[in-house]
Enzyme design. Structure first.
Site, PDB file in Angstrom:
ATOM      1  CE1 TYR A 134      -3.311  -2.493   5.856  1.00 21.79           C
ATOM      2  CE2 TYR A 134      -3.204  -0.140   5.437  1.00 21.79           C
ATOM      3  CZ  TYR A 134      -3.291  -1.434   4.964  1.00 21.79           C
ATOM      4  OH  TYR A 134      -3.359  -1.668   3.602  1.00 21.79           O
ATOM      5  CE  LYS A 139      -0.220  -4.513   2.990  1.00 22.33           C
ATOM      6  NZ  LYS A 139      -0.706  -5.843   2.475  1.00 22.33           N
ATOM      7  CB  THR A 166      -0.897  -0.003   1.262  1.00 27.43           C
ATOM      8  OG1 THR A 166      -1.419   1.304   1.473  1.00 27.43           O
ATOM      9  CG2 THR A 166      -0.124  -0.389   2.511  1.00 27.43           C
ATOM     10  CG  ASP A 167      -1.057   5.026  -0.934  1.00 29.24           C
ATOM     11  OD1 ASP A 167      -1.607   4.373  -0.029  1.00 29.24           O
ATOM     12  OD2 ASP A 167      -1.633   5.969  -1.536  1.00 29.24           O
ATOM     13  CD  GLU A 168      -3.263   3.529   4.376  1.00 30.13           C
ATOM     14  OE1 GLU A 168      -3.121   3.493   5.607  1.00 30.13           O
ATOM     15  OE2 GLU A 168      -4.360   3.377   3.810  1.00 30.13           O
TER      16      GLU A 168
HETATM   17  P1  NAD Z   1     -10.093  -6.797   2.649  1.00 26.50           P
HETATM   18  O1  NAD Z   1     -10.011  -6.546   4.126  1.00 26.50           O
HETATM   19  O2  NAD Z   1     -11.360  -6.456   1.923  1.00 26.50           O
HETATM   20  O3  NAD Z   1      -9.804  -8.344   2.365  1.00 26.50           O
HETATM   21  C1  NAD Z   1      -8.794  -9.055   3.012  1.00 26.50           C
HETATM   22  C2  NAD Z   1      -9.033 -10.553   2.789  1.00 26.50           C
HETATM   23  O4  NAD Z   1      -7.964 -11.261   3.415  1.00 26.50           O
HETATM   24  C3  NAD Z   1     -10.344 -11.056   3.415  1.00 26.50           C
HETATM   25  O5  NAD Z   1     -11.015 -11.897   2.510  1.00 26.50           O
HETATM   26  C4  NAD Z   1      -9.866 -11.854   4.620  1.00 26.50           C
HETATM   27  O6  NAD Z   1     -10.733 -12.923   4.972  1.00 26.50           O
HETATM   28  C5  NAD Z   1      -8.504 -12.355   4.151  1.00 26.50           C
HETATM   29  N1  NAD Z   1      -7.605 -12.660   5.263  1.00 26.50           N
HETATM   30  C6  NAD Z   1      -7.340 -11.892   6.350  1.00 26.50           C
HETATM   31  N2  NAD Z   1      -6.483 -12.521   7.163  1.00 26.50           N
HETATM   32  C7  NAD Z   1      -6.174 -13.698   6.568  1.00 26.50           C
HETATM   33  C8  NAD Z   1      -5.316 -14.782   6.915  1.00 26.50           C
HETATM   34  N3  NAD Z   1      -4.607 -14.788   8.045  1.00 26.50           N
HETATM   35  N4  NAD Z   1      -5.222 -15.839   6.061  1.00 26.50           N
HETATM   36  C9  NAD Z   1      -5.950 -15.857   4.906  1.00 26.50           C
HETATM   37  N5  NAD Z   1      -6.784 -14.870   4.541  1.00 26.50           N
HETATM   38  C10 NAD Z   1      -6.884 -13.805   5.356  1.00 26.50           C
HETATM   39  O7  NAD Z   1      -8.860  -6.043   2.029  1.00 26.50           O
HETATM   40  P2  NAD Z   1      -8.698  -5.327   0.605  1.00 26.50           P
HETATM   41  O8  NAD Z   1      -9.160  -3.938   0.708  1.00 26.50           O
HETATM   42  O9  NAD Z   1      -9.238  -6.212  -0.446  1.00 26.50           O
HETATM   43  O10 NAD Z   1      -7.101  -5.288   0.494  1.00 26.50           O
HETATM   44  C11 NAD Z   1      -6.378  -6.364  -0.093  1.00 26.50           C
HETATM   45  C12 NAD Z   1      -4.894  -6.063  -0.043  1.00 26.50           C
HETATM   46  O11 NAD Z   1      -4.632  -4.847  -0.737  1.00 26.50           O
HETATM   47  C13 NAD Z   1      -4.355  -5.861   1.378  1.00 26.50           C
HETATM   48  O12 NAD Z   1      -3.091  -6.473   1.434  1.00 26.50           O
HETATM   49  C14 NAD Z   1      -4.241  -4.356   1.516  1.00 26.50           C
HETATM   50  O13 NAD Z   1      -3.203  -4.017   2.401  1.00 26.50           O
HETATM   51  C15 NAD Z   1      -3.913  -3.945   0.099  1.00 26.50           C
HETATM   52  N6  NAD Z   1      -4.349  -2.584  -0.293  1.00 26.50           N
HETATM   53  C16 NAD Z   1      -5.647  -2.195  -0.118  1.00 26.50           C
HETATM   54  C17 NAD Z   1      -6.040  -0.923  -0.542  1.00 26.50           C
HETATM   55  C18 NAD Z   1      -7.470  -0.457  -0.402  1.00 26.50           C
HETATM   56  O14 NAD Z   1      -7.774   0.690  -0.721  1.00 26.50           O
HETATM   57  N7  NAD Z   1      -8.423  -1.311   0.027  1.00 26.50           N
HETATM   58  C19 NAD Z   1      -5.108  -0.054  -1.124  1.00 26.50           C
HETATM   59  C20 NAD Z   1      -3.789  -0.493  -1.291  1.00 26.50           C
HETATM   60  C21 NAD Z   1      -3.437  -1.763  -0.880  1.00 26.50           C
HETATM   61  P1  TYD Z   2     -10.440   4.510   4.806  1.00 28.56           P
HETATM   62  O1  TYD Z   2     -11.452   4.130   3.790  1.00 28.56           O
HETATM   63  O2  TYD Z   2     -10.476   3.859   6.156  1.00 28.56           O
HETATM   64  O3  TYD Z   2      -9.012   4.313   4.104  1.00 28.56           O
HETATM   65  P2  TYD Z   2      -7.522   4.757   4.616  1.00 28.56           P
HETATM   66  O4  TYD Z   2      -7.594   5.256   6.001  1.00 28.56           O
HETATM   67  O5  TYD Z   2      -6.766   3.488   4.521  1.00 28.56           O
HETATM   68  O6  TYD Z   2      -7.091   5.804   3.648  1.00 28.56           O
HETATM   69  O7  TYD Z   2     -10.523   6.081   5.031  1.00 28.56           O
HETATM   70  C1  TYD Z   2     -10.350   6.995   3.968  1.00 28.56           C
HETATM   71  C2  TYD Z   2     -10.372   8.391   4.545  1.00 28.56           C
HETATM   72  O8  TYD Z   2     -11.685   8.651   5.054  1.00 28.56           O
HETATM   73  C3  TYD Z   2      -9.441   8.574   5.729  1.00 28.56           C
HETATM   74  O9  TYD Z   2      -8.875   9.887   5.669  1.00 28.56           O
HETATM   75  C4  TYD Z   2     -10.336   8.451   6.948  1.00 28.56           C
HETATM   76  C5  TYD Z   2     -11.649   8.989   6.446  1.00 28.56           C
HETATM   77  N1  TYD Z   2     -12.867   8.392   7.069  1.00 28.56           N
HETATM   78  C6  TYD Z   2     -13.856   9.225   7.608  1.00 28.56           C
HETATM   79  O10 TYD Z   2     -13.749  10.462   7.602  1.00 28.56           O
HETATM   80  N2  TYD Z   2     -14.964   8.643   8.174  1.00 28.56           N
HETATM   81  C7  TYD Z   2     -15.131   7.284   8.223  1.00 28.56           C
HETATM   82  O11 TYD Z   2     -16.156   6.812   8.779  1.00 28.56           O
HETATM   83  C8  TYD Z   2     -14.121   6.440   7.646  1.00 28.56           C
HETATM   84  C9  TYD Z   2     -14.250   4.957   7.672  1.00 28.56           C
HETATM   85  C10 TYD Z   2     -13.000   7.050   7.073  1.00 28.56           C
END
Ligand code: NAD
Ligand code: TYD
Length: 339
Positions: free
Chosen positions: A153, A157, A125-127
């Protein structure tokens, strides 16, 4: 090729599986997922019966189980999406983030070493870069930006990313890492900003905006992330990191207002609540490397992607209504109850 996709019952993993089965029907996909609160088997129902798809319920930290699966499937590629992914939950309880995100990554890479692999891809992630100041719009994250994390988190990562690079340098494991900006689209769990605001709007519930809503995220439609990941596992250079993002920076408050407008709901639903601890101000990706090397650019404009997403939540109420009952209700109460 046989590709193990971990975390495939979650938001991005599931979208990636749909993308791969559509674009590469010659490949076999084995989805590994523990089915935590964020994993939803019903998401995968449309691919469950396909002959080139297998679902395995497994924790990536379960070393014996993972080794058994590798022995059985002899995968060519592993793409690791499995993670605890929600910043707010990591602030509540970091321990499971360390376990899944770091230890789980280590177990998968040990299996790759033991059984041999063409590519291990870590979805990061970019985080991991921390945040950028609002008053420096000229700054962007590049692959050279130092890791500088803010939340449990993002730290977990970043820990995983370091481990992946160490396995490459020490053991010669053929790895790649991608660091993507915030995704949105179908099947995102409604604890994240966009689906939470859509669901609350549809239920006429308050829209909880943290702080003053001025934090900026760089939003990318999930399918663009899937396409980038596919390109990296096929053509990305081993040992390299690729940033993925789309120069689509938006303030949280503007996103929430836009969702209100699109759903015909009044802005008085917006409720400013106590800010997130350690809240990152701005994320912004410079995607020059993946563009130059792999020709990737985001294809879905935000106006189109957000409308598609809103329509999806409107037509898939049963998917998210099931989720927002049960355990999620308790989480919601803890997180927002007296905020
Ligand atoms: P999500 O929380 O929707 O899904 C995570 C999945 O992983 C779930 O299906 C969960 O059951 C499974 N999981 C969790 N722990 C596990 C374990 N110990 N063994 C097997 N499976 C397990 O997450 P997402 O938003 O789909 O993100 C997927 C990946 O992309 C993550 O690695 C996250 O860090 C990365 N990512 C997400 C975003 C975003 O905006 N959502 C952005 C950049 C990177
Ligand atoms: P989120 O979707 O949790 O992603 P991330 O924190 O990984 O970027 O949140 C996106 C942005 O929205 C973040 O600045 C936090 C804000 N946020 C709210 O203001 N209210 C909310 O209820 C949630 C879940 C997030």
């Amino acid at each position: 090729m046989t590709i193990i996709v971990t975390g495939g019952a979650g938001f991005i993993g599931a979208n990636f599986i749909f993308y791969m089965l559509r674009e590469h029907p010659e490949d076999r996909i084995v989805c590994v997922d523990k089915l935590t609160y964020a994993g939803n088997l019903s998401t995968l129902k449309e691919v469950m019966g396909k002959p080139n798809f297998r679902f395995v319920k497994l924790d990536i930290c379960d070393r014996e189980g993972v080794y058994r699966l590798f022995e059985e499937e002899k995968p060519d590629v592993v793409v690791n999406f499995a993670a605890e992914s929600h910043v707010d939950r990591s602030i509540e309880d970091p321990s499971v983030f360390l376990q899944t995100n770091i230890i789980g990554t280590g177990v998968l890479m040990d299996a790759c070493r033991k059984y041999g692999i063409e590519r291990y891809h870590q979805v990061s992630t970019d985080e991991v870069y921390g945040d950028l100041p609002l008053d420096r719009p000229d700054l962007f994250f590049t692959e050279e930006t130092p890791l500088h994390t803010s939340s449990p988190y993002s730290s977990s990562k970043a820990g995983a990313d370091l481990l992946v690079m160490a396995y490459h340098r020490t053991f010669g494991l053929p790895v790649t890492i991608s660091r993507c900006s915030n995704n949105y689209g179908p099947y995102q769990f409604p604890e994240k900003l966009i689906p939470l605001m859509i669901a609350n709007c549809l239920n006429d519930r308050p829209l909880p905006v943290y702080g003053r809503g001025l934090n900026v995220r760089d939003w990318l439609y999930v399918e663009d992330h899937c396409k980038a990941t596919d390109l990296i596992i096929r053509r990305g250079r081993v040992g390299e990191v690729y940033n993925i993002g789309g120069h689509n920076e938006m303030r949280n408050i503007d996103i929430v207002r836009l969702i209100c407008r699109a759903l015909g709901k009044p802005e008085r639903l917006i409720t400013y609540v106590t800010d997130r601890k350690g809240h990152d101000m701005r994320y912004a990706i410079d995607p020059a490397k993946i563009h130059a090397e792999l020709g990737w650019l985001p294809e879905t404009r935000f106006a189109e992607g957000i409308q598609r997403t809103i329509d999806w939540y409107l037509t898939h109420r049963d998917w998210w209504e099931e989720i927002v009952s049960g355990e999620y209700q308790h989480y919601y109460e803890r997180m927002y109850g007296d905020r």
